[in-house]
Enzyme design. Structure first.
Site, short mmCIF file in Angstrom:
data_model
loop_
_atom_site.label_atom_id
_atom_site.label_comp_id
_atom_site.label_asym_id
_atom_site.label_seq_id
_atom_site.Cartn_x
_atom_site.Cartn_y
_atom_site.Cartn_z
N ALA A 1 0.77 -1.22 -0.03
CA ALA A 1 0.04 -0.06 0.21
C ALA A 1 0.84 1.29 0.01
CB ALA A 1 -0.88 0.05 1.11
N SER A 2 0.65 2.10 0.91
CA SER A 2 1.24 3.37 1.08
C SER A 2 2.70 3.47 1.20
CB SER A 2 0.46 4.65 1.61
OG SER A 2 -0.65 4.85 1.21
N ILE A 3 3.35 2.28 1.80
CA ILE A 3 4.84 2.29 2.01
C ILE A 3 5.40 2.59 0.50
CG2 ILE A 3 6.82 1.07 2.60
CD1 ILE A 3 4.92 -0.41 4.52
N LYS B 1 4.99 4.83 -1.42
CA LYS B 1 5.33 6.33 -1.47
C LYS B 1 6.75 6.48 -0.98
CE LYS B 1 0.39 8.20 -0.60
NZ LYS B 1 -0.21 6.95 -0.47
N GLU C 1 -5.95 4.24 3.73
CA GLU C 1 -4.70 4.82 3.62
C GLU C 1 -4.36 5.92 4.64
OE1 GLU C 1 -3.07 4.85 -0.42
OE2 GLU C 1 -4.74 4.51 -1.24
#
Length: 415
Positions: free
Chosen positions: A19-21, A23, A107
């Site tokens: 997921a947002s890791i 980023k 998120e």
């Protein structure tokens, strides 16, 4: 279980959505381009992405920069659209931002588990976007949530725009840029979350229904958001990535005879791991968002009171998955250079033994011991924690912090 129906247990090589890791991984590539002088973070994004329209807010023309995007300060929406034509007053804008922030469950920066993104159509989108330019069409004509640089709104769509900037600077598709990054960093089990390739040890994904029973999640396509939430990985690869960033943060010229330089320079990492004004999160006191990372500064407000340890990290939530990556640097002693006094690294910041780190907000100061050439040095030095789950809407941040605290208490500088 990696696959409940077939009774396949999880193991260290199980591959899951991070997921947002994603980023933070994308930020490493952005930082490298910036460090090498190929990317100017302060140029308008239209310099790199002419297809992205110029923006106005309350009838005033405004500028969006990559620097604002990587810190969620650009006003680009998350999964909900803003009011039409920016016809809102400041209070309405603030209320709208609060509503959107509260809806960002899957998120959400602090990893909380209240109902939110999981009900958003764009979160469950199944459409395949062949290119980043196609993905931009979903939101590029929408109004901004606020004037860029004036507020903080966590957004995954903003990272799709960042990926378009990367493509322009690198002169190749973003997906290829990231595949090369995975290879260079030794992330052998990190992939784009594509449905067609056979990826060994890929898990199934689950959620809980209103009665608390396990369900399979629906099919989704993440080509809309490669940079913001589109990668798969293992706990081992996440630890390798986290330690590589910590290594870059702690490497200094004094160590060049012992260790090769990191992927990024220490001053670049310092910029990434410094909270930006106006950003916020729920990771700790006086915390904020840096550039692709949440940052908790070192802080002691009262003598004998709680000492907040400097740390950085990112949580993630996707359809059927939850994740966290946490890095807590330790103090590293450095040998003095021939032309300077003895030095230490406090929270990753090289200073003289009487100065304080800019990441330290402690109201107390104390002299640090002089370090001699005989001091044993080992980097990366600190604790890195990675947790991934194939279950939706699970808050993992506090668990990661508790695990890191246990390792700090035992004085074992391992991941």
């Amino acid at each position: 279980m990696a696959d409940v129906e077939n009774r396949v247990p999880c193991h260290p090589d199980t591959v899951m959505r991070i997921a947002s890791i994603s980023k933070s991984m994308t930020m490493a590539v952005v930082a490298k381009l910036w460090q090498d002088g190929k990317l100017d973070l302060d140029k308008p994004v239209q310099y790199y992405v002419p297809s992205f329209p110029k923006k106005t807010f309350n009838k005033e023309e405004v500028t969006i920069t990559t620097r604002q995007l990587v810190s969620h300060l650009a006003g680009v929406r998350h999964y909900k659209k803003p009011p039409a034509n920016n016809k809102t007053n400041s209070k309405q804008v603030k209320d709208k931002k609060s509503e959107e922030a509260n809806s960002a469950t899957a998120e959400k920066p602090d990893g909380s588990t209240v109902q939110g993104d999981s009900g958003e159509k764009e979160f469950y989108i199944r459409d395949r976007f062949a290119t980043i330019q196609d993905a931009l069409k979903l939101f590029k004509d929408d109004d901004l949530m606020f004037k860029p640089g004036t507020s903080f709104l966590y957004t995954t769509h903003g990272w799709t725009l960042i990926s378009a900037v990367v493509e322009a600077v690198a002169s190749e598709p973003f997906t290829e840029v990231m595949r090369k990054f995975f290879q260079v960093m030794g992330l052998k089990y990190t992939y784009l979350d594509e449905p067609e390739p056979l990826i060994y040890n890929r898990s199934r994904y689950y959620s809980k229904n209103a009665r608390g029973r396990l369900n399979n999640v629906p099919y989704v396509d993440v080509s809309l958001k490669w940079a913001g939430s589109g990668f798969l990985s293992t706990v081992g690869d996440l630890l390798r990535f986290g330690n590589a960033m910590l290594y870059s943060y702690q490497w200094r010229n004094e160590l060049e005879m012992l260790y090769p330089p990191g992927y990024l320079k220490a001053e670049t990492m310092q910029a990434l791991w410094t909270p930006q004004p106006g950003t916020t999160s729920k990771w700790g006191r006086c915390d904020g968002y840096g550039m692709g990372w949440f940052v908790v500064p070192s802080l002691q407000e009262h003598g004998g009171g709680d000492i907040q340890k400097f740390s950085v990290g990112h949580t993630g939530g996707a359809v059927g998955a939850s994740s966290v990556l946490l890095i807590v640097p330790n103090t590293v002693p450095y040998p003095p250079s021939p032309a300077s006094p003895a030095a230490v690294i406090s929270n990753g910041e090289l200073t003289s033994h009487t100065s304080s780190s800019p990441n330290s907000l402690s109201v107390f100061s104390s002299s640090k011991p002089v370090v001699t050439q005989s001091t044993e040095i080992c980097i990366p030095c600190g604790v890195t924690v990675a947790i991934i789950m194939n279950l939706q809407n699970v808050g993992l941040q506090h668990l990661a912090m508790d695990i890191a605290a246990l390792f700090r208490e035992t004085q074992v500088p391992v991941s």
